[in-house]
Each structure stands twice: as structure tokens, then as C-alpha cells.
Motif scaffolding. Sequence first.
Motif, PDB file in Angstrom:
ATOM      1  N   UNK A 196      75.537 -50.008 -39.726  1.00  0.00           N
ATOM      2  CA  UNK A 196      75.165 -51.401 -40.005  1.00  0.00           C
ATOM      3  C   UNK A 196      74.558 -52.014 -38.750  1.00  0.00           C
ATOM      4  N   UNK A 197      73.355 -52.573 -38.904  1.00  0.00           N
ATOM      5  CA  UNK A 197      72.662 -53.226 -37.799  1.00  0.00           C
ATOM      6  C   UNK A 197      72.147 -54.581 -38.267  1.00  0.00           C
ATOM      7  N   UNK A 198      71.937 -55.468 -37.304  1.00  0.00           N
ATOM      8  CA  UNK A 198      71.437 -56.805 -37.600  1.00  0.00           C
ATOM      9  C   UNK A 198      70.095 -57.011 -36.909  1.00  0.00           C
ATOM     10  N   UNK A 199      69.287 -57.959 -37.382  1.00  0.00           N
ATOM     11  CA  UNK A 199      67.997 -58.215 -36.726  1.00  0.00           C
ATOM     12  C   UNK A 199      68.167 -58.432 -35.226  1.00  0.00           C
ATOM     13  N   UNK A 200      67.246 -57.823 -34.454  1.00  0.00           N
ATOM     14  CA  UNK A 200      67.199 -57.876 -32.985  1.00  0.00           C
ATOM     15  C   UNK A 200      68.246 -56.982 -32.319  1.00  0.00           C
ATOM     16  N   UNK A 201      69.011 -56.211 -33.107  1.00  0.00           N
ATOM     17  CA  UNK A 201      69.896 -55.195 -32.520  1.00  0.00           C
ATOM     18  C   UNK A 201      69.064 -54.043 -31.973  1.00  0.00           C
ATOM     19  N   UNK A 202      69.675 -53.289 -31.072  1.00  0.00           N
ATOM     20  CA  UNK A 202      69.098 -52.015 -30.648  1.00  0.00           C
ATOM     21  C   UNK A 202      69.696 -50.904 -31.520  1.00  0.00           C
ATOM     22  N   UNK A 203      68.834 -50.208 -32.233  1.00  0.00           N
ATOM     23  CA  UNK A 203      69.286 -49.098 -33.079  1.00  0.00           C
ATOM     24  C   UNK A 203      69.276 -47.831 -32.221  1.00  0.00           C
ATOM     25  N   UNK A 204      70.453 -47.281 -31.999  1.00  0.00           N
ATOM     26  CA  UNK A 204      70.590 -46.085 -31.174  1.00  0.00           C
ATOM     27  C   UNK A 204      71.109 -44.936 -32.024  1.00  0.00           C
ATOM     28  N   UNK A 227      65.278 -53.508 -33.454  1.00  0.00           N
ATOM     29  CA  UNK A 227      65.090 -53.868 -34.863  1.00  0.00           C
ATOM     30  C   UNK A 227      64.572 -55.306 -34.907  1.00  0.00           C
ATOM     31  N   UNK A 228      63.260 -55.435 -34.851  1.00  0.00           N
ATOM     32  CA  UNK A 228      62.630 -56.745 -34.709  1.00  0.00           C
ATOM     33  C   UNK A 228      62.010 -57.176 -36.037  1.00  0.00           C
ATOM     34  N   UNK A 229      62.297 -58.402 -36.497  1.00  0.00           N
ATOM     35  CA  UNK A 229      61.659 -58.894 -37.728  1.00  0.00           C
ATOM     36  C   UNK A 229      60.151 -59.017 -37.542  1.00  0.00           C
ATOM     37  N   UNK A 252      55.722 -31.281 -31.312  1.00  0.00           N
ATOM     38  CA  UNK A 252      56.032 -32.705 -31.315  1.00  0.00           C
ATOM     39  C   UNK A 252      57.186 -33.069 -32.232  1.00  0.00           C
ATOM     40  N   UNK A 253      58.042 -33.980 -31.755  1.00  0.00           N
ATOM     41  CA  UNK A 253      59.148 -34.521 -32.544  1.00  0.00           C
ATOM     42  C   UNK A 253      58.943 -36.026 -32.632  1.00  0.00           C
ATOM     43  N   UNK A 254      58.799 -36.535 -33.851  1.00  0.00           N
ATOM     44  CA  UNK A 254      58.572 -37.963 -34.059  1.00  0.00           C
ATOM     45  C   UNK A 254      59.663 -38.549 -34.934  1.00  0.00           C
ATOM     46  N   UNK A 255      59.882 -39.850 -34.762  1.00  0.00           N
ATOM     47  CA  UNK A 255      60.865 -40.581 -35.558  1.00  0.00           C
ATOM     48  C   UNK A 255      60.208 -41.866 -36.043  1.00  0.00           C
ATOM     49  N   UNK A 256      60.322 -42.128 -37.336  1.00  0.00           N
ATOM     50  CA  UNK A 256      59.749 -43.358 -37.884  1.00  0.00           C
ATOM     51  C   UNK A 256      60.823 -44.165 -38.591  1.00  0.00           C
ATOM     52  N   UNK A 257      60.665 -45.469 -38.545  1.00  0.00           N
ATOM     53  CA  UNK A 257      61.530 -46.391 -39.276  1.00  0.00           C
ATOM     54  C   UNK A 257      60.668 -47.171 -40.244  1.00  0.00           C
ATOM     55  N   UNK A 306      73.393 -41.989 -36.377  1.00  0.00           N
ATOM     56  CA  UNK A 306      73.371 -43.295 -35.716  1.00  0.00           C
ATOM     57  C   UNK A 306      74.584 -43.429 -34.811  1.00  0.00           C
ATOM     58  N   UNK A 307      74.443 -44.272 -33.807  1.00  0.00           N
ATOM     59  CA  UNK A 307      75.548 -44.477 -32.874  1.00  0.00           C
ATOM     60  C   UNK A 307      76.707 -45.219 -33.527  1.00  0.00           C
ATOM     61  N   UNK A 308      76.436 -45.950 -34.592  1.00  0.00           N
ATOM     62  CA  UNK A 308      77.483 -46.687 -35.300  1.00  0.00           C
ATOM     63  C   UNK A 308      77.864 -45.915 -36.556  1.00  0.00           C
TER      64      UNK A 308
END
Length: 316
Positions: free
Chosen positions: A35-43, A117-119, A58-63, A29-31
Motif C-alpha cells: 500500500x502506497x500513497x501519493x508522493x510516497x517513494x515506491x521501493x 509516486x507523483x500525481x 537491459x532490465x527495465x521496470x515500468x509503472x 515491494x518493500x512493504x
Amino acid sequence: SSPPSSPPPPLPPPPAPDASLAMSMEIRCSRIDRIFRPNDKVRGTIIVKTDSGFAHSGLTLSLTGVVDLHLSAKAVGLFDAFSNTLKPMTLCDVSLTIEESGKTKTGVNEYPFVFDLIPPEGGELYETYHGVYINITYILKADLKRKYFGSNMKSQLEFIVEQNPLKEYPAPEPLQFTLDAESVDEKHKKKGVPSLRMTGELSQTSIKITDQLWGHFTLEECELPVKSVELQLVRVETVGSAEGFAKEDTEIQNIQVGDGDVTKGLQIPLHMVFPRLYTCPTTIFRIFKIEFQVNIVVMFFDGKIISKKFPVTLLR
């Protein structure tokens, strides 16, 4: 004389290197604190290291954000009817295609990613929490599909979700308490408790989770020698469905604040820091609750225990 010894047999050749050992994949993670909060951009970046390039499809990423609910062995017996209905509750489920297909190069390959990171609609992203019967986790999973006969490469990483801080907090209201034979918890009254009187104060019972709990106590009188005085933090987890609810108290941490027969009339300080991950803001939802309480516990040499509970509300 003895015959000359024969020379030792030659050593077997070293095993051929396993190509799979020369490859690795990890998610960063970039951080640093993740630690991330709702509506943050997770990089972040998916890093693939290999001694020789290979083709992939293929390379996939899931959250995946999930609330896992469990019942204690005691509760399972009481609620067999709904123990099978406690399915994980999905908070978010996002999948990204990082690369359709291609070929990795020899050395280090980096694949950056970003997503919001959207609720969920009409819901919220609860804070990361590691409990006993309730766990709230957010996991990133990367999957690189190798062509031909190569095995797929997989990696996963947990990151932390914290709620946005409140704009205002309630003013601290100190709580005065008295612990004596009349005020102890019911389960200890039946065992017969020695006569004692303890007074004290807690700084507040609605507290910001990153703040510290302060207070003090004074043992004014006690008919038996005290073995120990302890300050406990307890999680109160409630799990259930339409068929019923199961409530369990389990200890998070225990701090000894008095060792041995403490001096009568001496004011002794109390202090507690709330541990990360094992606590979260007090959460009340339709099928689960995460609550907390602080206990003052007095232990005697004969095994008797006197305790008093103080529910606390944790806030972000």
C-alpha cells in the motif's frame, strides 16, 4: 509349459531439463501490504533466479496506472455511438532502466529500485478499485531482455494506491428510517407489496472507509410471514462521455440479518465492514463516477421483495 516371458523393455531416458524452468523473475515491494500513497517513494527489488548466468541487453521496470471503463451489454446497445470511445484513462506512466546491459550470476540476482509516486499535473491518483464496469489498477512490469536466442523474462505485480486521509471528518449523523408500503422503491410498488412497517437507524451515511457501519431495525408489523431480511452493499458505477452516460448498480456483498419470520417488536442489530479493493472513497469525475449505497431488503416466501436504498458517502 509356456515359454519364459521376455524382459520388459528398458525405460526411456528422462527428458533433458528445460533451461527455462530453472529461471524465474519476480518483483517484491518493500512493504508487505503493497500500500502506497501519493508522493510516497515506491521501493522494492527485482529478483532473478537462475541455475546458470546469462547475458542480457537491459532490465527495465515500468509503472502504469490506468482507469479501465466498460459498458454492460445492455448499455452497449443503447450507446453504440460512443462504446468505442471508452479508451483506458492513464493516471501515470513511468519507465526506469534498472540496468543497461550485463550478465546475471548463477543463483539469486537482486536489483533494487525506487521511484516517486507523483500525481499527474493537474490531476490525481485515484484509489485502487476493482469493480464491474470500472477498474483502477497500478501495475509494475519488469522486462529482462536476454541476448542471443533466449526468450525475454517478464514479471508483473499490482500494488495498492490509497489516498491520503482527510484531516477532518464530518460528525456522525444517525439516519432514522421507516420501511412501509409507501416508502419502498418504485419498482416494487407495481408488483403489489404486503402491508408492513419497519423502523430503524443507521449510524451514519458519510463514513470513513476503514470504520464500520452500525445500526438496528425493528419489524413492528407485517401481514405475511417474512422469509429473510438482508443488508446489502451496492456499487453504483456511472460510465460515459459527451454522447451519454450509462449507470449500473451491482451487489458487492449481502449480509443476512434476519432468518425466517423475525420476531415483531424485537430490535435487531445491523453491522457491516467495507471490503478492501471492492470499495474506495466515493469518486466523482468527468467521465465516470463510483458511488455506493446500502439496501435494506425484506424477502417473502411468495417471492415478493420490499427494499429501501440509502446512499452512503465513503471517505478516506
